[in-house]
Design a protein around this motif. Structure first.
Motif, PDB file in Angstrom:
ATOM      1  N   LYS A 170      -2.138  18.228  -1.437  1.00 27.29           N
ATOM      2  CA  LYS A 170      -2.619  17.583  -2.654  1.00 27.29           C
ATOM      3  C   LYS A 170      -4.137  17.701  -2.642  1.00 27.29           C
ATOM      4  CE  LYS A 170       1.278  14.408  -3.087  1.00 27.29           C
ATOM      5  NZ  LYS A 170       1.743  13.009  -3.204  1.00 27.29           N
ATOM      6  N   PHE A 171      -4.707  18.281  -3.683  1.00 28.13           N
ATOM      7  CA  PHE A 171      -6.102  18.665  -3.654  1.00 28.13           C
ATOM      8  C   PHE A 171      -6.946  17.816  -4.598  1.00 28.13           C
ATOM      9  CE2 PHE A 171      -3.565  22.595  -2.834  1.00 28.13           C
ATOM     10  CZ  PHE A 171      -3.730  22.568  -1.463  1.00 28.13           C
TER      11      PHE A 171
ATOM     12  N   TYR B 218       0.814  -1.224   0.000  1.00 29.94           N
ATOM     13  CA  TYR B 218       0.000   0.000   0.000  1.00 29.94           C
ATOM     14  C   TYR B 218       0.845   1.270   0.000  1.00 29.94           C
ATOM     15  CZ  TYR B 218      -3.372  -3.517   1.556  1.00 29.94           C
ATOM     16  OH  TYR B 218      -4.134  -4.642   1.648  1.00 29.94           O
ATOM     17  N   ALA B 219       2.155   1.128   0.055  1.00 34.22           N
ATOM     18  CA  ALA B 219       3.046   2.303   0.053  1.00 34.22           C
ATOM     19  C   ALA B 219       3.155   2.826  -1.365  1.00 34.22           C
ATOM     20  CB  ALA B 219       4.428   1.935   0.599  1.00 34.22           C
ATOM     21  N   GLY B 220       2.375   3.839  -1.684  1.00 28.66           N
ATOM     22  CA  GLY B 220       2.380   4.409  -3.034  1.00 28.66           C
ATOM     23  C   GLY B 220       1.593   5.698  -3.053  1.00 28.66           C
ATOM     24  N   ASP B 221       1.410   6.252  -4.230  1.00 27.73           N
ATOM     25  CA  ASP B 221       0.763   7.555  -4.365  1.00 27.73           C
ATOM     26  C   ASP B 221      -0.741   7.511  -4.122  1.00 27.73           C
ATOM     27  OD1 ASP B 221       3.177   8.730  -4.958  1.00 27.73           O
ATOM     28  OD2 ASP B 221       2.940   8.536  -7.131  1.00 27.73           O
ATOM     29  N   HIS B 222      -1.355   6.326  -4.254  1.00 26.22           N
ATOM     30  CA  HIS B 222      -2.808   6.260  -4.133  1.00 26.22           C
ATOM     31  C   HIS B 222      -3.275   6.642  -2.735  1.00 26.22           C
ATOM     32  CE1 HIS B 222      -6.799   5.057  -5.436  1.00 26.22           C
ATOM     33  NE2 HIS B 222      -6.948   4.390  -4.306  1.00 26.22           N
ATOM     34  N   PHE B 223      -2.545   6.192  -1.703  1.00 22.63           N
ATOM     35  CA  PHE B 223      -2.857   6.527  -0.318  1.00 22.63           C
ATOM     36  C   PHE B 223      -1.600   7.089   0.335  1.00 22.63           C
ATOM     37  CE2 PHE B 223      -6.189   3.169  -0.814  1.00 22.63           C
ATOM     38  CZ  PHE B 223      -7.284   3.986  -0.586  1.00 22.63           C
ATOM     39  N   PRO B 224      -1.301   8.376   0.142  1.00 23.38           N
ATOM     40  CA  PRO B 224      -0.045   8.919   0.667  1.00 23.38           C
ATOM     41  C   PRO B 224       0.079   8.815   2.177  1.00 23.38           C
ATOM     42  CG  PRO B 224      -1.499  10.671  -0.151  1.00 23.38           C
ATOM     43  CD  PRO B 224      -2.080   9.372  -0.607  1.00 23.38           C
TER      44      PRO B 224
ATOM     45  N   LEU C   3       0.244 -11.876   9.935  1.00 23.74           N
ATOM     46  CA  LEU C   3       0.328 -10.906   8.842  1.00 23.74           C
ATOM     47  C   LEU C   3      -0.285  -9.590   9.298  1.00 23.74           C
ATOM     48  CD1 LEU C   3       0.981 -10.207   5.860  1.00 23.74           C
ATOM     49  CD2 LEU C   3      -1.385 -10.846   5.333  1.00 23.74           C
ATOM     50  N   HIS C   4       0.463  -8.496   9.110  1.00 21.83           N
ATOM     51  CA  HIS C   4      -0.033  -7.152   9.422  1.00 21.83           C
ATOM     52  C   HIS C   4      -0.430  -6.466   8.123  1.00 21.83           C
ATOM     53  CE1 HIS C   4       0.782  -2.960  11.434  1.00 21.83           C
ATOM     54  NE2 HIS C   4      -0.437  -3.065  10.933  1.00 21.83           N
ATOM     55  N   SER C   5      -1.715  -6.122   8.011  1.00 17.24           N
ATOM     56  CA  SER C   5      -2.224  -5.373   6.863  1.00 17.24           C
ATOM     57  C   SER C   5      -2.478  -3.931   7.305  1.00 17.24           C
ATOM     58  CB  SER C   5      -3.526  -5.989   6.339  1.00 17.24           C
ATOM     59  OG  SER C   5      -3.305  -7.267   5.826  1.00 17.24           O
ATOM     60  N   PRO C   6      -1.853  -2.948   6.626  1.00 16.03           N
ATOM     61  CA  PRO C   6      -2.032  -1.556   7.044  1.00 16.03           C
ATOM     62  C   PRO C   6      -3.224  -0.870   6.401  1.00 16.03           C
ATOM     63  CG  PRO C   6      -0.293  -1.683   5.419  1.00 16.03           C
ATOM     64  CD  PRO C   6      -0.796  -3.076   5.616  1.00 16.03           C
ATOM     65  N   TYR C   7      -4.177  -1.659   5.861  1.00 16.04           N
ATOM     66  CA  TYR C   7      -5.387  -1.077   5.284  1.00 16.04           C
ATOM     67  C   TYR C   7      -6.492  -2.123   5.330  1.00 16.04           C
ATOM     68  CZ  TYR C   7      -8.475   1.531   2.167  1.00 16.04           C
ATOM     69  OH  TYR C   7      -9.543   2.202   1.648  1.00 16.04           O
TER      70      TYR C   7
ATOM     71  N   ARG D 178       2.564 -10.951  -6.675  1.00 18.53           N
ATOM     72  CA  ARG D 178       2.125 -10.575  -8.029  1.00 18.53           C
ATOM     73  C   ARG D 178       0.876  -9.695  -7.994  1.00 18.53           C
ATOM     74  NH1 ARG D 178       3.334 -16.003  -8.659  1.00 18.53           N
ATOM     75  NH2 ARG D 178       1.125 -16.541  -8.518  1.00 18.53           N
ATOM     76  N   SER D 179      -0.042  -9.996  -7.118  1.00 19.19           N
ATOM     77  CA  SER D 179      -1.312  -9.264  -7.063  1.00 19.19           C
ATOM     78  C   SER D 179      -1.125  -7.893  -6.425  1.00 19.19           C
ATOM     79  CB  SER D 179      -2.349 -10.045  -6.255  1.00 19.19           C
ATOM     80  OG  SER D 179      -2.536 -11.328  -6.771  1.00 19.19           O
ATOM     81  N   GLY D 180      -1.835  -6.905  -6.939  1.00 19.17           N
ATOM     82  CA  GLY D 180      -1.886  -5.606  -6.294  1.00 19.17           C
ATOM     83  C   GLY D 180      -2.749  -5.663  -5.045  1.00 19.17           C
ATOM     84  N   PRO D 181      -2.669  -4.649  -4.180  1.00 18.12           N
ATOM     85  CA  PRO D 181      -3.390  -4.701  -2.906  1.00 18.12           C
ATOM     86  C   PRO D 181      -4.912  -4.651  -3.049  1.00 18.12           C
ATOM     87  CG  PRO D 181      -2.353  -2.562  -3.200  1.00 18.12           C
ATOM     88  CD  PRO D 181      -1.851  -3.441  -4.305  1.00 18.12           C
ATOM     89  N   PHE D 182      -5.414  -4.262  -4.242  1.00 14.52           N
ATOM     90  CA  PHE D 182      -6.859  -4.205  -4.434  1.00 14.52           C
ATOM     91  C   PHE D 182      -7.352  -5.255  -5.433  1.00 14.52           C
ATOM     92  CE2 PHE D 182      -5.399   0.018  -3.205  1.00 14.52           C
ATOM     93  CZ  PHE D 182      -6.159   0.204  -2.061  1.00 14.52           C
TER      94      PHE D 182
END
Length: 375
Positions: A236-237, A12-18, A88-92, A64-68
């Motif tokens: 970021k707006f 989840y570390a990416g621009d989608h959820f800063p 397993l720790h999921s941060p979302y 391989r799979s993305g988080p969503f």
């Protein structure tokens, strides 16, 4: 307790959820430094980059799979079994739900339940389902403030004891800055000598419209020494909501409100440190990191008495009613008119910010892991 193999889902570390990205990139290095004798297995996608971690305690595993992606519901259980994960720790809240090991999930707030207009009807249904599935599939929940813990306990109808509070912290870079760094920031961003700063989004609960209207009231009453002060709005707006520049133009304040978009993370400490004061009138926060970052940089803070903010700032900030333009304006003017109050808030803010650290957050998080596996 024998050594654990702890999975941490860093996808989840990416621009989608800063915000979640900052949580991950700050927590992981601190966790990797203290997790011995346990082993930390960091789950990533191929295109990700993370900060350096203590390699003696860390392994990376490619997903391989993305988080969503729906495919993660098959891939992640198989990967957890292959990696022999104990946890397993999921941060979302969007996470793998059927795992061969216990799981932990971090839930930062219940903003979509407090402000349902921030999501479409379909988005609200998806959020509620994901929240419920995350809570039901996790052995423990982590959140970042007692306010968020109480909100989660109420909405999920679960015991508060099942929800651990691990407060956030300002990164080490957030500290008082040298004059040269502040001067450089002012030149690169064309900032005035005197400015009041806001950092955040333009989502409805952030109260930017009320802030700009309050600033309109402040301008005629600014003390002579700061008569040229500008309000700087940085963040970021989201174009779904009124943009700060448009709000300022509508009020005829374009020359007294400067909007900065996409300020580099590395520039934030000097941006905070160069401000006369930091103002944050948000009506709801699960934690509220910007006021803490401002205090760590030695900047006086005026913030809302709402959500978790009083819990974060304690008596180190001047708090105001976020629904009152008069109180917001008076809070700003009170600080600008009093050098003694600015000094007092600066001193208290530095002391308060020093009480929060990512090392302490990592230790509290590790304790949750050990308790979850031991239950």
């Amino acid at each position: 307790m024998p050594p654990l193999r702890i999975g941490f889902d860093a996808r989840y570390a990416g621009d989608h959820f800063p915000g979640i990205g900052r949580y991950i990139t700050a927590l992981l290095p601190a966790l990797s430094a203290i997790c011995r004798p346990h082993r930390l297995l960091v789950l990533v996608n191929a295109d990700q980059s993370l900060p350096p971690l203590t390699t003696e305690t860390v392994e990376y595993a490619m997903v391989r799979s993305g988080p969503f992606a729906l495919s993660q519901q098959l891939e992640m259980p198989l990967l957890a079994r292959r990696l022999r994960l104990d946890l397993l720790h999921s941060p979302y809240i969007v996470k793998p739900y059927l795992l061969p090991c216990p799981s932990i999930v971090t839930i930062y707030d219940v903003l979509p339940l407090r402000y349902p207009q921030t999501l479409s009807p379909r988005g609200r249904r998806f959020y509620r389902l994901s929240l419920r599935l995350a809570a039901q599939s996790a052995r423990k929940l982590i959140t970042t403030s007692t306010v968020s813990r109480d909100d989660l306990a109420f909405h999920l109808r679960m015991p508060r004891q099942q929800i651990a509070v691990t407060p956030l912290a300002a990164a080490p870079a957030f500290a008082p800055q040298p004059v040269d760094a502040i001067t450089d920031i002012r030149m690169r961003y064309a900032l005035p000598r005197h400015y009041v700063l806001y950092v955040g989004s333009n989502k409805p609960h952030k109260n930017i419209d009320r802030l700009v209207r309050a600033w309109e009231r402040v301008i005629p009453d600014l003390p002579a020494a700061f008569a040229d002060t500008t309000l700087v709005v940085a963040g970021k707006f989201d174009r779904r909501y009124p943009l700060p520049a448009a709000i300022a133009a509508e009020r005829g304040l374009s020359n007294r409100v400067k909007v900065l978009t996409n300020v580099a993370e590395a520039d934030l400490p000097a941006l905070y440190a160069g401000a006369l004061l930091f103002v944050f009138p948000s009506s709801y926060e699960g934690f509220g990191l910007p006021p803490l970052e401002a205090m760590a940089c030695g900047t006086p803070v005026v913030c809302a008495y709402a959500g978790s903010l009083p819990e974060v700032v304690d008596e180190a900030a001047l708090t105001v009613d976020p629904h009152s333009m008069h109180e917001i304006a008076e809070g700003i003017l009170r600080v600008l008119r009093s050098p003694d109050l600015r000094l007092l808030l600066r001193q208290r803010g530095l002391r308060r910010a020093a009480l929060f650290s990512w090392q302490a957050t990592a230790q509290a998080t590790l304790a949750v892991y050990e308790q979850a596996v031991g239950d």
